[in-house]
Structure formats: C-alpha cells, structure tokens
Design a protein around this motif. Structure first.
Motif, PDB file in Angstrom:
ATOM      1  N   TRP A  95      -6.019  -1.139   3.954  1.00  0.00           N
ATOM      2  CA  TRP A  95      -4.749  -0.503   4.299  1.00  0.00           C
ATOM      3  C   TRP A  95      -4.421   0.617   3.313  1.00  0.00           C
ATOM      4  O   TRP A  95      -3.890   1.659   3.706  1.00  0.00           O
ATOM      5  CB  TRP A  95      -3.619  -1.530   4.325  1.00  0.00           C
ATOM      6  CG  TRP A  95      -3.649  -2.460   5.500  1.00  0.00           C
ATOM      7  CD1 TRP A  95      -3.767  -3.818   5.477  1.00  0.00           C
ATOM      8  CD2 TRP A  95      -3.563  -2.102   6.886  1.00  0.00           C
ATOM      9  NE1 TRP A  95      -3.769  -4.332   6.754  1.00  0.00           N
ATOM     10  CE2 TRP A  95      -3.628  -3.301   7.634  1.00  0.00           C
ATOM     11  CE3 TRP A  95      -3.433  -0.897   7.573  1.00  0.00           C
ATOM     12  CZ2 TRP A  95      -3.572  -3.320   9.025  1.00  0.00           C
ATOM     13  CZ3 TRP A  95      -3.373  -0.906   8.959  1.00  0.00           C
ATOM     14  CH2 TRP A  95      -3.442  -2.103   9.678  1.00  0.00           C
ATOM     15  N   LEU A  96      -4.732   0.396   2.042  1.00  0.00           N
ATOM     16  CA  LEU A  96      -4.515   1.451   1.054  1.00  0.00           C
ATOM     17  C   LEU A  96      -5.331   2.694   1.399  1.00  0.00           C
ATOM     18  O   LEU A  96      -4.825   3.824   1.400  1.00  0.00           O
ATOM     19  CB  LEU A  96      -4.910   0.957  -0.344  1.00  0.00           C
ATOM     20  CG  LEU A  96      -3.855   0.186  -1.140  1.00  0.00           C
ATOM     21  CD1 LEU A  96      -4.518  -0.535  -2.299  1.00  0.00           C
ATOM     22  CD2 LEU A  96      -2.788   1.128  -1.657  1.00  0.00           C
ATOM     23  N   LEU A 114      -5.645   1.526  -5.848  1.00  0.00           N
ATOM     24  CA  LEU A 114      -6.881   1.388  -5.082  1.00  0.00           C
ATOM     25  C   LEU A 114      -8.088   1.392  -6.006  1.00  0.00           C
ATOM     26  O   LEU A 114      -9.016   0.609  -5.854  1.00  0.00           O
ATOM     27  CB  LEU A 114      -6.988   2.526  -4.062  1.00  0.00           C
ATOM     28  CG  LEU A 114      -8.145   2.451  -3.060  1.00  0.00           C
ATOM     29  CD1 LEU A 114      -8.032   1.184  -2.226  1.00  0.00           C
ATOM     30  CD2 LEU A 114      -8.162   3.664  -2.177  1.00  0.00           C
ATOM     31  N   ALA A 154       0.824  -1.208   0.000  1.00  0.00           N
ATOM     32  CA  ALA A 154       0.000   0.000   0.000  1.00  0.00           C
ATOM     33  C   ALA A 154       0.860   1.261   0.000  1.00  0.00           C
ATOM     34  O   ALA A 154       0.568   2.226  -0.712  1.00  0.00           O
ATOM     35  CB  ALA A 154      -0.927  -0.007   1.218  1.00  0.00           C
TER      36      ALA A 154
END
Length: 219
Positions: free
Chosen positions: A127-128, A64, A56
C-alpha cells in the motif's frame, strides 16, 4: 473524479485475486461455514487494509525504506503463518462443526481476518508503494486519493462477495473427509506463505530493494 474511479476499478478487481493466505482462508471459510461467516472474515481483512492505507498515507517514503531494513518483521509474520499452517495441517478431524449464527462467532472470524492480513508486513509495503506511485498522478490531492483508494477497496470487497457466494455453493458437496483435506491443503499453503516471508527476511538488502521495485512499477 470519474476518471479516478474508472482507473481504480481494474486495480480493485485484480487485488481481490492476488494469491495469498487470505485468499485461500476466505474461500475455505465461505465453503465450510457459509456466507455470513465469509463476510465476517472478509470485513476483518478489509479493516486491516484500511488501517494500512491510513498508516501509508500519513507516512513517508522513509518508512517504506525502513521496512526493507527490518527483516525481523518479515520473519515474525512468516513464523506466525508457518505455525498456524502446521497446526491446521496436523489438527485431527473432530465431529462435524455446527456453526451457529452468534455475534461471538462472527466477531472471532472478523478478528481472524484482521490479524491474518495485519501480520503480513508485505501488505503495508504494498500500500505504501502504491500510494507513492499513484499519488503524483492524482496530484497528491487528498480528495482524489480518497476517491481512488475508496473505489479500490469497494471493488475489492464487492469482488470478494462474489467469491464468497461461489464458494458457499460448494458447501453441499463437502463431506467430513473433504473438509479435512481442504484444511490440510490450506495448512500447506499457509506454511508455504510463511516460508516465503521468512526467506524475504533473510534476503540481502540488495536482493529485496523496495525502492527499485517501485521504480520498475512506475516505469
């Protein structure tokens, strides 16, 4: 730096209680196989999270968005969870398992934890999104980002250790029949999680817009 740590602690604690397949498998593993087994499984989960975080951090918002355009990734992960849940539910009871403390057993649990977390592409998306939302508040400073997410993972893991200890206390109450029921219940949970992931894969793009979700979080 102290402020970053203080901001990360509640997030790490909350993440440890996010309901998902990993949460239930961790409790089941700890209750039926003991503390070391639970820790081995959880270390695998944490390694997968760290890998996702690294991906990420060195990725971009474009990645994303690409995730939302690849429904096959969600379907693939969902199918694995679905099949694993069905197998676990249908598995017949055998003799009482004797879990001997060997490196092979613990390594297999570590790999199991890693794979169970890694196949869920939604974790990477999470998480991104978190890095995109939190990064600007940390001035996109690599050191501050490392401290923040390092604290999140550390608190996450510490809270998991407490869950493992509590779950281990249940071991003495587990009869063969109760273990079977737990595994069947866990199988149903994994089936449900798999179905949810598969449905996400078939949702229209406008119904699963990651960008809008992140914007709502940041507001």
């Amino acid at each position: 730096m102290i402020d970053d740590i203080q901001a990360a602690i509640p997030l790490g604690f909350l993440l440890s209680f996010m309901i998902g397949p990993v949460f239930f498998v961790l409790l089941e593993t700890s209750a039926t196989k003991g503390f070391r087994a639970g820790v081995s499984f959880d270390v695998g989960v944490i390694i997968a999270d760290i890998v996702f975080l690294i991906i990420a951090y060195f990725s971009s918002f474009q990645l994303l968005e690409n995730l939302s355009n690849q429904p096959g990734l969600f379907v693939f992960g969902g199918m694995i969870l679905l099949v694993y849940g069905i197998v676990l539910f249908l598995k017949k009871a055998g003799k009482k398992a004797s879990f001997k403390a060997t490196k092979g057993n613990y390594l297999s649990l570590l790999v199991k934890g890693f794979l169970l977390n890694f196949i869920n592409i939604g974790v990477l998306a999470f998480w991104l999104g978190l890095i995109i939302v939190v990064g600007p508040s940390l001035d996109n400073n690599p050191n501050r980002i490392l401290v923040f997410f390092g604290t999140v993972i550390a608190v996450y893991f510490t809270t998991d250790l407490l869950k493992i200890i509590l779950a281990k206390q249940l071991k003495k109450y587990l009869t063969k029949e109760r273990v079977v029921l737990i595994k069947k219940g866990l199988g149903l949970i994994l089936v449900a999680c798999g179905i949810v992931l598969i449905i996400k894969g078939f949702l229209p793009k406008e119904e699963f817009n990651i960008k809008e979700g992140i914007e709502r979080i940041s507001e």
